[in-house]
Design a protein around this motif. Structure first.
Motif, short mmCIF file in Angstrom:
data_model
loop_
_atom_site.label_atom_id
_atom_site.label_comp_id
_atom_site.label_asym_id
_atom_site.label_seq_id
_atom_site.Cartn_x
_atom_site.Cartn_y
_atom_site.Cartn_z
N SER A 5 0.74 -1.27 0.19
CA SER A 5 -0.10 -0.14 -0.12
C SER A 5 0.72 1.13 -0.11
N GLN A 8 0.09 8.78 0.85
CA GLN A 8 0.57 10.10 0.27
C GLN A 8 1.12 11.17 1.21
N PHE A 37 4.91 2.26 0.83
CA PHE A 37 5.87 3.39 0.33
C PHE A 37 5.04 4.73 0.47
N HIS A 42 3.21 10.77 -6.35
CA HIS A 42 1.34 11.23 -6.41
C HIS A 42 1.39 12.52 -5.35
N TYR A 124 -3.20 9.87 -12.55
CA TYR A 124 -2.73 9.33 -11.29
C TYR A 124 -3.28 7.88 -11.17
N ASP A 131 2.41 1.01 -9.65
CA ASP A 131 3.07 0.97 -8.05
C ASP A 131 2.69 -0.35 -7.73
N VAL A 140 -4.00 -5.53 -1.61
CA VAL A 140 -3.93 -3.72 -1.55
C VAL A 140 -4.88 -3.54 -0.42
#
Ligand code: ADP
Ligand code: TRP
Length: 327
Positions: A5, A8, A37, A42, A124, A131, A140
């Motif tokens: 996952s 941001q 990460f 993003h 996006y 990713d 996820v």
């Protein structure tokens, strides 16, 4: 099972982020291979200030480590340390119809909120799919708002494999976070864009003040109260043990209890979890080299995984000849 996952770095983390996402990320590190990460590429769609970007990125790393991410168990890295994701995003864009991206709720919502519609914002979901697919992730964990992006990722994996007649990309599954909507102090969804958050790492005093300010109705202390419609109870539900919650439920219904008391308990429960985390965070913040080392070490490991998949991707679409391929 490989779990992945991204979060941001676009502002301070709040209780909604924790209960809705981070808590589950940290729990999963004990069960599966976990990759998390900091999605700085993003957040470039909204943050255009280098110093702020660096600060927000460092903050997310400190937050996750302080909240219990164990670098021995899970990988924590910066998205931009794996630049291959941007290459995969480009390749995916060549097999994905524009209509798919135009239908993204999150894009439409952001534009409706007045964020200017750059190509980055529109693309996006391509980067998000890259990713996920670049590590052949299976699961996820995300909030409800991100599920459509995972479904798009499944579609894009299919477009790629069908177009090039291969089985290179693996279809991921979303996993919904347990707490779907954490209310903010005004009762709307807690979100930094609504200014109604309870931030995870404010001072204890400021946090308590914020919690004591949660909006409630004006039922007098002695009257019976409905826990189902109460913003304070909604937070107790997410934070208290079941036995304690039952007690609060009957106290609400019996009357004779003021909202202030329930708020006080939310503040206490908050402090039990986040007080020690705040201390760990302060300590970690004095050693930026240690934190940087964790990020760089994890990036080196996951980059090997990403390169393997990119090798197969480039080969599948003829960007390298089979002869020149070096593994
Ligand atoms: P914000 O709405 O504050 O900008 P983000 O969109 O950055 O938060 O949220 C990151 C993740 O945190 C989301 O994908 C979602 O899983 C989770 N999250 C955020 N706010 C909430 C909330 N109020 N309730 C449950 N989960 C939330
Ligand atoms: N879009 C996600 C969010 O705003 C962050 C993110 C980027 C992500 N890439 C991802 C989440 C890949 C899961 C998988 O919350």
């Amino acid at each position: 099972m490989r779990v992945l996952s991204g979060i941001q770095p676009s502002g301070k983390l709040h209780l909604g982020n924790y209960l809705g996402a981070i808590r589950q990320h940290i729990e999963l590190q004990d069960e599966d291979e976990a990759l998390y990460f900091i999605a700085n590429y993003h957040s470039l769609t909204t943050v255009h200030d280098a110093e702020r970007m660096r600060q927000l990125t460092a903050d997310v790393a400190l937050d996750y480590l302080a909240l219990g991410l164990d670098p021995q168990k899970a990988m924590l890295f910066r998205q931009s340390d794996i630049p291959e994701v941007t290459e995969l995003a480009w390749i995916l864009s060549t097999v994905t119809g524009r209509g798919l991206l135009e239908r993204a709720h999150s894009y439409k919502d952001k534009v409706a909120k007045g964020i200017s519609a750059s190509m980055g914002l529109m693309c996006y979901p391509l980067l998000m799919a890259a990713d996920i697919l670049i590590y052949r992730s299976n699961l996820v964990p995300v909030g409800k708002d991100q599920v459509q992006h995972i479904e798009m990722t499944q579609d894009m994996a299919g477009y790629f494999n069908n177009t090039f007649g291969c089985e290179v990309l693996v279809r991921p599954e979303p996993r919904l976070n347990a707490a779907q909507v954490v209310p903010g102090i005004d009762g709307q969804k807690m979100s930094k864009s609504y200014g109604n958050t309870i931030d995870l790492f404010d001072t204890a005093k400021k946090t308590r003040k914020r919690i004591m300010g949660i909006k409630t109705d004006s039922t007098p202390v002695e009257d019976t109260k409905n826990p189902e419609t109460c913003n304070v109870f909604a937070l107790l539900k997410l934070m208290a043990e079941p036995a304690e919650l039952e007690e609060w439920d009957s106290r609400y219904r019996k009357g004779g209890m003021g909202y202030g008391e329930a708020k006080g308990r939310v503040a206490e429960l908050f402090e039990e979890t986040f007080g020690p985390a705040r201390e760990r965070r302060d300590k970690l913040a004095t050693d930026p080299d240690y934190v940087e080392d964790i990020l760089v070490t994890a990036a080196a490991k996951v980059r090997v995984m990403a390169e393997e998949v990119m090798h197969d991707v480039r080969e599948a679409c003829g960007l390298v000849t089979a002869k020149k391929v070096q593994r």
